[in-house]
Design a protein around this motif. Structure first.
Motif, PDB file in Angstrom:
ATOM      1  N   LYS A 204       4.193  -7.327  -7.716  1.00 10.84           N
ATOM      2  CA  LYS A 204       2.882  -6.865  -8.178  1.00 10.84           C
ATOM      3  C   LYS A 204       3.058  -5.829  -9.280  1.00 10.84           C
ATOM      4  CE  LYS A 204      -1.659  -6.657  -6.313  1.00 10.84           C
ATOM      5  NZ  LYS A 204      -2.430  -7.378  -5.303  1.00 10.84           N
ATOM      6  N   ALA A 205       2.177  -5.888 -10.276  1.00 10.79           N
ATOM      7  CA  ALA A 205       2.241  -4.938 -11.396  1.00 10.79           C
ATOM      8  C   ALA A 205       0.905  -4.917 -12.110  1.00 10.79           C
ATOM      9  CB  ALA A 205       3.352  -5.340 -12.374  1.00 10.79           C
ATOM     10  N   PRO A 206       0.592  -3.804 -12.774  1.00  9.12           N
ATOM     11  CA  PRO A 206      -0.612  -3.785 -13.614  1.00  9.12           C
ATOM     12  C   PRO A 206      -0.474  -4.778 -14.761  1.00  9.12           C
ATOM     13  CG  PRO A 206       0.328  -1.576 -13.343  1.00  9.12           C
ATOM     14  CD  PRO A 206       1.342  -2.543 -12.839  1.00  9.12           C
ATOM     15  N   LYS A 207      -1.606  -5.212 -15.281  1.00  5.43           N
ATOM     16  CA  LYS A 207      -1.569  -6.065 -16.463  1.00  5.43           C
ATOM     17  C   LYS A 207      -1.113  -5.239 -17.663  1.00  5.43           C
ATOM     18  CE  LYS A 207      -5.623  -8.379 -14.613  1.00  5.43           C
ATOM     19  NZ  LYS A 207      -7.088  -8.473 -14.736  1.00  5.43           N
ATOM     20  N   PRO A 208      -0.369  -5.816 -18.582  1.00  8.32           N
ATOM     21  CA  PRO A 208       0.029  -5.083 -19.795  1.00  8.32           C
ATOM     22  C   PRO A 208      -1.205  -4.590 -20.542  1.00  8.32           C
ATOM     23  CG  PRO A 208       1.249  -7.146 -19.614  1.00  8.32           C
ATOM     24  CD  PRO A 208       0.182  -7.186 -18.554  1.00  8.32           C
ATOM     25  N   GLY A 209      -1.177  -3.319 -20.925  1.00  9.20           N
ATOM     26  CA  GLY A 209      -2.300  -2.748 -21.653  1.00  9.20           C
ATOM     27  C   GLY A 209      -3.471  -2.346 -20.787  1.00  9.20           C
ATOM     28  N   GLN A 210      -3.338  -2.511 -19.465  1.00  6.21           N
ATOM     29  CA  GLN A 210      -4.430  -2.156 -18.554  1.00  6.21           C
ATOM     30  C   GLN A 210      -4.685  -0.653 -18.572  1.00  6.21           C
ATOM     31  OE1 GLN A 210      -4.012  -3.876 -14.656  1.00  6.21           O
ATOM     32  NE2 GLN A 210      -5.194  -2.273 -13.671  1.00  6.21           N
ATOM     33  N   ASP A 211      -5.955  -0.262 -18.490  1.00  3.46           N
ATOM     34  CA  ASP A 211      -6.316   1.145 -18.372  1.00  3.46           C
ATOM     35  C   ASP A 211      -5.969   1.597 -16.958  1.00  3.46           C
ATOM     36  OD1 ASP A 211      -7.625   3.632 -18.041  1.00  3.46           O
ATOM     37  OD2 ASP A 211      -9.076   3.107 -19.585  1.00  3.46           O
ATOM     38  N   ARG A 212      -4.957   2.430 -16.818  1.00  3.40           N
ATOM     39  CA  ARG A 212      -4.448   2.780 -15.495  1.00  3.40           C
ATOM     40  C   ARG A 212      -5.294   3.819 -14.770  1.00  3.40           C
ATOM     41  NH1 ARG A 212       1.969   1.920 -14.958  1.00  3.40           N
ATOM     42  NH2 ARG A 212       2.125   0.080 -16.273  1.00  3.40           N
ATOM     43  N   ARG A 213      -6.380   4.226 -15.382  1.00  2.00           N
ATOM     44  CA  ARG A 213      -7.294   5.117 -14.658  1.00  2.00           C
ATOM     45  C   ARG A 213      -8.124   4.339 -13.641  1.00  2.00           C
ATOM     46  NH1 ARG A 213     -10.495   7.523 -19.601  1.00  2.00           N
ATOM     47  NH2 ARG A 213     -10.391   5.289 -20.092  1.00  2.00           N
ATOM     48  N   VAL A 214      -8.215   3.029 -13.813  1.00  2.00           N
ATOM     49  CA  VAL A 214      -9.051   2.211 -12.920  1.00  2.00           C
ATOM     50  C   VAL A 214      -8.341   0.896 -12.627  1.00  2.00           C
ATOM     51  CG1 VAL A 214     -11.238   3.199 -13.703  1.00  2.00           C
ATOM     52  CG2 VAL A 214     -10.287   1.226 -14.893  1.00  2.00           C
ATOM     53  N   ASP A 215      -8.674   0.313 -11.485  1.00  2.00           N
ATOM     54  CA  ASP A 215      -8.234  -1.041 -11.135  1.00  2.00           C
ATOM     55  C   ASP A 215      -6.722  -1.205 -11.090  1.00  2.00           C
ATOM     56  OD1 ASP A 215      -8.743  -3.680 -10.355  1.00  2.00           O
ATOM     57  OD2 ASP A 215      -8.555  -4.428 -12.408  1.00  2.00           O
ATOM     58  N   LEU A 216      -5.996  -0.160 -10.652  1.00  2.00           N
ATOM     59  CA  LEU A 216      -4.567  -0.376 -10.428  1.00  2.00           C
ATOM     60  C   LEU A 216      -4.378  -1.337  -9.262  1.00  2.00           C
ATOM     61  CD1 LEU A 216      -2.680   3.048 -10.700  1.00  2.00           C
ATOM     62  CD2 LEU A 216      -2.598   1.107 -12.267  1.00  2.00           C
ATOM     63  N   PRO A 217      -3.330  -2.162  -9.304  1.00  2.00           N
ATOM     64  CA  PRO A 217      -3.047  -3.021  -8.153  1.00  2.00           C
ATOM     65  C   PRO A 217      -2.820  -2.182  -6.905  1.00  2.00           C
ATOM     66  CG  PRO A 217      -1.571  -3.507  -9.997  1.00  2.00           C
ATOM     67  CD  PRO A 217      -2.348  -2.299 -10.376  1.00  2.00           C
ATOM     68  N   THR A 218      -3.192  -2.742  -5.765  1.00  2.00           N
ATOM     69  CA  THR A 218      -3.093  -2.016  -4.503  1.00  2.00           C
ATOM     70  C   THR A 218      -2.389  -2.869  -3.458  1.00  2.00           C
ATOM     71  OG1 THR A 218      -5.141  -0.798  -4.970  1.00  2.00           O
ATOM     72  CG2 THR A 218      -4.396  -0.843  -2.690  1.00  2.00           C
ATOM     73  N   LEU A 219      -1.478  -2.233  -2.735  1.00  2.00           N
ATOM     74  CA  LEU A 219      -0.797  -2.844  -1.596  1.00  2.00           C
ATOM     75  C   LEU A 219      -1.059  -1.990  -0.358  1.00  2.00           C
ATOM     76  CD1 LEU A 219       2.663  -3.508  -3.300  1.00  2.00           C
ATOM     77  CD2 LEU A 219       1.014  -5.281  -2.644  1.00  2.00           C
ATOM     78  N   GLY A 220      -0.859  -2.597   0.813  1.00  2.00           N
ATOM     79  CA  GLY A 220      -1.025  -1.856   2.053  1.00  2.00           C
ATOM     80  C   GLY A 220      -0.429  -2.632   3.211  1.00  2.00           C
ATOM     81  N   PRO A 221      -0.644  -2.160   4.426  1.00  2.00           N
ATOM     82  CA  PRO A 221      -0.067  -2.838   5.592  1.00  2.00           C
ATOM     83  C   PRO A 221      -0.455  -4.309   5.692  1.00  2.00           C
ATOM     84  CG  PRO A 221      -0.868  -0.662   6.198  1.00  2.00           C
ATOM     85  CD  PRO A 221      -1.320  -0.899   4.791  1.00  2.00           C
ATOM     86  N   ASP A 222      -1.691  -4.647   5.355  1.00  2.00           N
ATOM     87  CA  ASP A 222      -2.100  -6.057   5.439  1.00  2.00           C
ATOM     88  C   ASP A 222      -1.317  -6.918   4.447  1.00  2.00           C
ATOM     89  OD1 ASP A 222      -3.869  -5.467   7.439  1.00  2.00           O
ATOM     90  OD2 ASP A 222      -5.654  -5.501   6.164  1.00  2.00           O
ATOM     91  N   SER A 223      -0.985  -6.341   3.285  1.00  2.00           N
ATOM     92  CA  SER A 223      -0.171  -7.079   2.309  1.00  2.00           C
ATOM     93  C   SER A 223       1.181  -7.419   2.913  1.00  2.00           C
ATOM     94  CB  SER A 223       0.029  -6.247   1.040  1.00  2.00           C
ATOM     95  OG  SER A 223      -1.184  -5.775   0.515  1.00  2.00           O
ATOM     96  N   VAL A 224       1.752  -6.472   3.650  1.00  2.00           N
ATOM     97  CA  VAL A 224       3.052  -6.703   4.291  1.00  2.00           C
ATOM     98  C   VAL A 224       2.941  -7.819   5.323  1.00  2.00           C
ATOM     99  CG1 VAL A 224       4.868  -5.674   5.704  1.00  2.00           C
ATOM    100  CG2 VAL A 224       3.768  -4.316   3.906  1.00  2.00           C
ATOM    101  N   THR A 225       1.916  -7.756   6.152  1.00  2.00           N
ATOM    102  CA  THR A 225       1.726  -8.784   7.171  1.00  2.00           C
ATOM    103  C   THR A 225       1.561 -10.162   6.536  1.00  2.00           C
ATOM    104  OG1 THR A 225       0.728  -7.213   8.711  1.00  2.00           O
ATOM    105  CG2 THR A 225       0.233  -9.540   9.058  1.00  2.00           C
ATOM    106  N   GLN A 226       0.765 -10.241   5.480  1.00  2.00           N
ATOM    107  CA  GLN A 226       0.528 -11.524   4.815  1.00  2.00           C
ATOM    108  C   GLN A 226       1.806 -12.050   4.158  1.00  2.00           C
ATOM    109  OE1 GLN A 226      -2.722 -10.468   2.217  1.00  2.00           O
ATOM    110  NE2 GLN A 226      -3.955  -9.827   3.975  1.00  2.00           N
ATOM    111  N   ALA A 227       2.594 -11.157   3.562  1.00  2.00           N
ATOM    112  CA  ALA A 227       3.858 -11.582   2.950  1.00  2.00           C
ATOM    113  C   ALA A 227       4.838 -12.054   4.016  1.00  2.00           C
ATOM    114  CB  ALA A 227       4.457 -10.434   2.136  1.00  2.00           C
ATOM    115  N   ALA A 228       4.842 -11.389   5.163  1.00  2.00           N
ATOM    116  CA  ALA A 228       5.711 -11.810   6.262  1.00  2.00           C
ATOM    117  C   ALA A 228       5.300 -13.188   6.771  1.00  2.00           C
ATOM    118  CB  ALA A 228       5.653 -10.785   7.398  1.00  2.00           C
ATOM    119  N   GLU A 229       3.992 -13.424   6.879  1.00  2.00           N
ATOM    120  CA  GLU A 229       3.503 -14.723   7.336  1.00  2.00           C
ATOM    121  C   GLU A 229       3.858 -15.832   6.342  1.00  2.00           C
ATOM    122  OE1 GLU A 229      -0.618 -13.889   7.848  1.00  2.00           O
ATOM    123  OE2 GLU A 229      -0.370 -13.066   9.877  1.00  2.00           O
ATOM    124  N   ALA A 230       4.022 -15.453   5.072  1.00  2.00           N
ATOM    125  CA  ALA A 230       4.421 -16.421   4.048  1.00  2.00           C
ATOM    126  C   ALA A 230       5.927 -16.657   4.043  1.00  2.00           C
ATOM    127  CB  ALA A 230       3.964 -15.939   2.669  1.00  2.00           C
ATOM    128  N   GLY A 231       6.662 -15.932   4.909  1.00  2.00           N
ATOM    129  CA  GLY A 231       8.105 -16.132   5.025  1.00  2.00           C
ATOM    130  C   GLY A 231       8.911 -15.496   3.908  1.00  2.00           C
TER     131      GLY A 231
END
Length: 266
Positions: A204-231
């Motif tokens: 995961k990464a911000p889009k090139p040239g993205q304004d980093r004051r808003v809409d930064l990508p976000t990860l959390g515990p649910d992201s980990v669970t979903q990635a684990a379920e994807a193997g």
């Protein structure tokens, strides 16, 4: 005293930001209300909304949480906001990021400073380093491939996440979001050339040239669970460019699943 307003979207980021501020005013775009008390507003009446913020002594605005492009009702525009429509529509031709930057300019024209989440809670954005686990050489190559692909897709304003396994792109995050991407990757994991080879990386990464004051990508515990379920073997992201919510719980789930979490330097 200058006050802070939070434009709260959905998800766990807005509550974390609100908790870190001293008596903020909390607003939400109509139709995208988070699960917390918030005053609704509509984009069709953006200028009266900004006037109200200024009248209430707001000098700083923080955007926190997920929203999608709303449906606009032409009958609800007030005359001053209606004058902005050609400006916003022109920006939208270059994608959602360009449209958002134009909206931020309107906020700034009302002497409202846009503050980033990093300014409010810097610890939410991990610096370079491995938080848990250990990516193998193949995982590092897959993460680098993912970063390269996202960099190339930046001009198309598509998404902020990707799954790469054994050098092949299994899925790209688009409008349906991260969960849908990881479910797709799970359903097509059998396409990997070597069933016993590298399991794959969610990057995961911000889009090139993205304004980093808003809409930064976000990860959390649910992201980990979903990635684990994807193997997948783990999650990597651009160091200094991605928000990690509930870090301790995310690390705990990664360790339980035998996955790595890696803030990757460029």
């Amino acid at each position: 005293m200058t006050r802070t307003a939070v434009i709260a979207g959905q998800g766990a980021l807005a509550p974390a930001v609100i908790a870190a501020l001293d008596d903020p005013l909390v607003y939400a775009l109509d139709g995208f209300a988070p699960n917390l008390p918030a005053i609704p507003f509509r984009l069709e009446r953006l200028i009266p909304f900004l006037d109200d913020l200024v009248e209430k002594g707001v000098g700083r605005v923080v955007f926190a949480g997920a929203i999608r492009r709303p449906r606009l009702d032409p009958e609800l525009f007030d005359p001053r906001t209606a004058q902005l429509v050609p400006r916003i529509l022109t920006a939208m031709q270059s994608g959602d990021d360009a449209a958002l930057r134009e909206v931020l300019k309107v906020f700034q024209e009302h002497d409202l400073t846009i503050a980033s989440v990093e300014e409010i809670i810097p610890d939410l954005i991990p610096a370079e380093g491995v938080l848990t686990g250990q990516p193998e050489d193949a995982d590092r190559r897959d993460a680098a491939k993912g970063a390269s692909i996202l960099q190339g897709l930046g001009a198309f304003d598509i998404g902020q996440g990707i799954v790469v396994a054994q050098g092949l792109c299994l899925a790209i995050e688009t409008l349906p979001g991260t969960r849908a991407m990881l479910e797709f990757a799970a359903a097509h994991g059998g396409l990997k050339p070597n069933p016993n080879g590298a399991r794959g990386v969610f990057y995961k990464a911000p889009k090139p040239g993205q304004d980093r004051r808003v809409d930064l990508p976000t990860l959390g515990p649910d992201s980990v669970t979903q990635a684990a379920e994807a193997g997948l073997a783990g999650i990597a992201w651009q160091a200094g460019g991605v928000i990690l919510l509930e870090r301790d719980e995310a690390v705990r789930r990664a360790e339980a699943a035998g996955m790595f979490l890696w803030a990757r330097g460029e």
